[in-house]
Design a protein around this motif. Structure first.
Motif: not given
Length: 228
Positions: A31-50
């Motif tokens: 239920k997060l805004p699309r831009a927020t979900a995308h930004r956080l997922a990308q950040a977690l991907e950079i840290h190899r958590m996703l």
């Protein structure tokens, strides 16, 4: 929630990706805004958590496992002296089991030094269809997790209901001829059963009703290992 907004949102994102999630699924689940979900997922991907799978969906990344494996296992650390104390109090081998899908694994043990004993080496993989420990690990599971196993099990749904009622389980020649055991649950801080603590030994020593002699000692050990 912790009240730290960005951290709480990141944890929600990680939870939503356990079974894989596209951006659209992330937005729907969190239920997060699309831009927020995308930004956080990308950040977690950079840290190899996703990481992204072959379909481009986010899934838990290797960094989560690396961090978990680097930390000491609180339960196993606490279990070592308690299993030894349980062995000494009952005179029987003591074990700690975790469930893995349709199997259970002995992750810690304290064996008798001498005499007739039931040895379950650490790392042993045993079925979830027989034995008092299997009963414990199934008794508080939802029906959909239990029903597929019951047709192959040495125990019944009525057995599991009795285990829930009294808070411990026993088995006699269920997993192996000549062996009896008594088990009790270990719970996390929410009350969910996460492991079982057991004693096991020859029927000639434990008898046909081993719970009558040893249930309270095993239950107390489970209670002391719960909530860590």
């Amino acid at each position: 929630m912790s009240g730290v907004g960005v951290l709480d949102k990141a944890v929600v994102i990680l939870a939503a990706c356990v079974d894989g999630a596209s951006l659209a699924e992330l937005v729907e689940r969190t239920k997060l805004p699309r831009a927020t979900a995308h930004r956080l997922a990308q950040a977690l991907e950079i840290h190899r958590m996703l990481v992204r799978d072959t379909q481009g969906r986010w899934r838990p990344g290797p960094r989560l496992g690396e961090l978990a494996n680097a930390a000491p296992d609180v339960l196993l650390t606490a279990a070592e002296p308690l299993l030894a104390a349980l062995r000494d109090a009952t005179g029987e081998s003591a074990q700690l089991y975790l469930r893995r899908a349709d199997e259970r694994i002995c992750v810690a043990a304290a064996e008798r030094a001498s005499g007739l004993r039931d040895t379950v080496p650490v790392g042993s993989v045993l079925p979830m269809t027989a034995g008092s420990s299997a009963q414990i690990l199934l008794a508080w599971e939802p029906p959909e997790a239990v029903m597929p196993l019951l047709p192959r099990s040495k125990f019944t749904g009525r057995t599991l209901a009795e285990v829930r009622r009294r808070g411990w389980a026993q088995s006699v020649a269920e997993r192996e001829a000549g062996v009896a055991s008594v088990s009790a649950p270990i719970r996390d801080r929410t009350g969910r059963v996460i492991a079982s603590v057991s004693i096991s030994g020859p029927i000639e020593r434990l008898g046909r009703r081993p719970g009558e002699r040893h249930a309270m000692a095993v239950v107390r050990a489970g209670q002391r290992l719960s909530g860590l």
